[in-house]
Design an enzyme around this catalytic site. Sequence first.
Site, PDB file in Angstrom:
ATOM      1  N   ASP A 252       0.816  -1.037   0.139  1.00 26.79           N
ATOM      2  CA  ASP A 252       0.026  -0.027  -0.069  1.00 26.79           C
ATOM      3  C   ASP A 252       1.058   1.038   0.115  1.00 26.79           C
ATOM      4  O   ASP A 252       1.892   1.242   0.337  1.00 26.79           O
ATOM      5  CB  ASP A 252      -0.945  -0.064   1.319  1.00 26.79           C
TER       6      ASP A 252
ATOM      7  N   GLU B 117       0.378  -1.675   5.735  1.00 27.02           N
ATOM      8  CA  GLU B 117       1.331  -1.376   6.629  1.00 27.02           C
ATOM      9  C   GLU B 117       1.307   0.370   6.907  1.00 27.02           C
ATOM     10  O   GLU B 117       1.490   0.878   8.002  1.00 27.02           O
ATOM     11  CB  GLU B 117       2.824  -1.444   5.816  1.00 27.02           C
TER      12      GLU B 117
END
Length: 449
Positions: free
Chosen positions: A106, A182
């Site tokens: 991400d 994350e």
Amino acid sequence: MHNLNSADQPIVETRYPAPYNVSEQELAAIEAAIDMDELTELALTLGNIPSRSGEELQAAEFVRDWLQAEGFSTRAVGINPQRPNIIGEYGGRGVGANLLFTAHLDTESPTFDPDLDRYKYRDASVLRPEWTRCWLEDNRLHGYPISNDRGPMSCFLIAAKALRKAGIELAGRLYLTACPGEIGPEPIEEHRGVDNLGKDIGAHYLFHHGGVAADYAIAAEGTDFGVTWQGCGYALLRIDLLGDGAFTPALEHPQDLLAHPNPIYRSGRLIEALHAWGIEYEREHRYESAGGISVPKVQIDAVRAGMPHTFGAGSEVFSLYLEIGLTPRQTLAPVMRDIEALLRGLNLGEFAVLPQVLRHGFEADQRAVEPLVAALQGATQRVCGEPLRRAHPVYSSMWRDHNVFNMQRIPAVTCGMPRVLPTPEDLVKSARIYALTALAICGRARGRD
């Protein structure tokens, strides 16, 4: 983030060597097996796949397909099918230590929902191409997806391919992992539930359910070729100031803002006090070790009060969301007591303090991590022609997924290429360092040429 060169940081020293000495012949074979054009293309292709937090599936599938096409055993493990962790595996042909690389799929970005983004971003900021697009210009790689974090991910993927291409079988296992979430988000207030999970479904979930057994771990992220084996955690506190609703036509304004029934009027005093407190907090709790310097930063992330579509009577609640960094030596409870004492001394009236998120910071055991650091030290010296240095304090003052492994007593570091506008040559250096480190940790399987 500006360039944070680690050149002015101390040189890392180790007492315990890496398990395996990489030969000059192996070094030459690895260098020959890494193609800069292939690595750059991989980073750009992977970086240009849309992968906001919560929307990582397409990028995850790309990594899985790439690993399979390159001959690595591959599996996907996730809390749901839309947000999987991808695990590739190489080696395990003898007796050697296991090394795990991890990077996140991400990338930070606006939501691109105008009803949400208008509360955080200017219109021009939402339109910046760097959020979702990556490109090569003037020999610099542009775009946040490459810098954070699919550039470093591409480097360890190509590093593993180089080992295989060079015919170097590993004794220990090399895990190649790409994780969702994350960066975030976090389940907070009305944004609750599984769809708003971040770190809990990424490397943390992978550790418990991914079928991995690492002796060491590297969170591949930009550190300007420095290294750190500690990281901050954080807490998000909601501080509520409470008051009474007052119908606007009937409101009598007090001269003293602290006596105002609407708690929004008391928020200025709170913000001023928190600003002064945060400066002293960061100074008081600065933590330095051989593994880095952690400075627990403080910032007001959001405020909320009232409902603009039902105005007319002020608000009974003002909420402020305070982000507080936590070094590896801190826990939250003493910090909360400090905040509550500050609020009592301000005479702001009724208040409440409630933690919304808590993640403690961690550090690797110094003795346990040194073989991994020694492997990186040797690789950095051979590739960059200069010694390995401790990373800039910014990199040891944030959360990165090496925290997940240090939490579980697996010695872990974070290290990688330059964070800002790397060159293709930087990616190649990083891939070489990762490949040499993997060989130095896992060792070469006996009987293999």
